[in-house]
Design a protein around this motif. Structure first.
Motif, mmCIF file in Angstrom:
data_model
loop_
_atom_site.group_PDB
_atom_site.id
_atom_site.type_symbol
_atom_site.label_atom_id
_atom_site.label_comp_id
_atom_site.label_asym_id
_atom_site.label_seq_id
_atom_site.Cartn_x
_atom_site.Cartn_y
_atom_site.Cartn_z
ATOM 1 N N ARG A 148 37.541 30.493 28.478
ATOM 2 C CA ARG A 148 38.492 30.457 28.287
ATOM 3 C C ARG A 148 39.230 31.481 27.371
ATOM 4 N N SER A 149 37.646 32.048 26.185
ATOM 5 C CA SER A 149 38.028 32.868 25.749
ATOM 6 C C SER A 149 37.846 34.229 26.352
ATOM 7 N N LEU A 150 36.726 34.281 27.162
ATOM 8 C CA LEU A 150 35.884 35.361 27.736
ATOM 9 C C LEU A 150 37.621 35.917 29.024
ATOM 10 N N GLY A 151 37.504 34.578 29.538
ATOM 11 C CA GLY A 151 39.084 34.993 30.304
ATOM 12 C C GLY A 151 40.183 36.137 29.606
ATOM 13 N N GLU A 152 40.796 35.161 28.299
ATOM 14 C CA GLU A 152 41.489 35.979 27.188
ATOM 15 C C GLU A 152 41.283 37.352 26.925
ATOM 16 N N GLN A 153 39.766 37.701 27.110
ATOM 17 C CA GLN A 153 39.027 38.840 26.809
ATOM 18 C C GLN A 153 39.571 39.191 27.938
#
Length: 159
Positions: A148-153
């Motif tokens: 999720r974090s990578l997607g948000e970045q």
């Protein structure tokens, strides 16, 4: 009056046992306090009113994805509680690196950083957790949060 040798040895053994017990309690208490504060922060955020409850229309997000590595502004009700979790878990990792709660501390830190929008730091903690403790019960959720974090970045291919 002098104590005999066996009595002195017995007292030393009891004192050593007490010291081990107290140090074990110390790092458990550190973890316990972090987990309690984390639960409070999560409960605070769950009790937030939804946009439907506040009668505020939800606007579609038109802002582009943040650049890689950038923090994300989060609307967190209790950021100070998440900061306290991070601080407490950092102490556990620093002073008790062989504790059985290290994987738990890494997970709590990762989620706290994620909730605060500090995605690079969250990614590091989730990566540490998965790499160092691949059999931890927290690994599935850590992988999910990391994705999720990578997607948000904007790192969709990595996610």
């Amino acid at each position: 009056m002098f104590m005999n040798r066996s009595r002195i040895i017995s007292l030393l053994v009891v004192a050593a046992g007490a010291a081990i017990l107290i140090s074990g309690c110390a790092y458990f208490n550190t973890y316990y306090n972090a987990k309690r504060k984390f639960s409070e922060a999560e409960n605070d955020n769950r009790s937030r009113p939804t946009p439907a409850q506040t009668q505020t229309p939800v606007q579609p997000q038109t802002t582009p994805s943040p650049p890689a590595g950038a923090g994300v502004q989060r609307d967190v009700r209790s950021p100070e509680k998440y900061r306290k979790v991070i601080e407490t878990c950092s102490k556990l990792l620093e002073f008790y690196p062989k504790s059985r709660w290290v994987d738990d501390a890494l997970y709590l830190m990762g989620v706290s950083y994620y909730r605060l929008g500090e995605l690079d730091r969250a990614d590091r903690k989730f990566t540490e957790l998965v790499t160092i403790f691949p059999k931890s019960v927290h690994v599935p959720e850590a992988i999910l949060f990391h994705a999720r974090s990578l997607g948000e970045q904007g790192k969709r291919s990595e996610a």
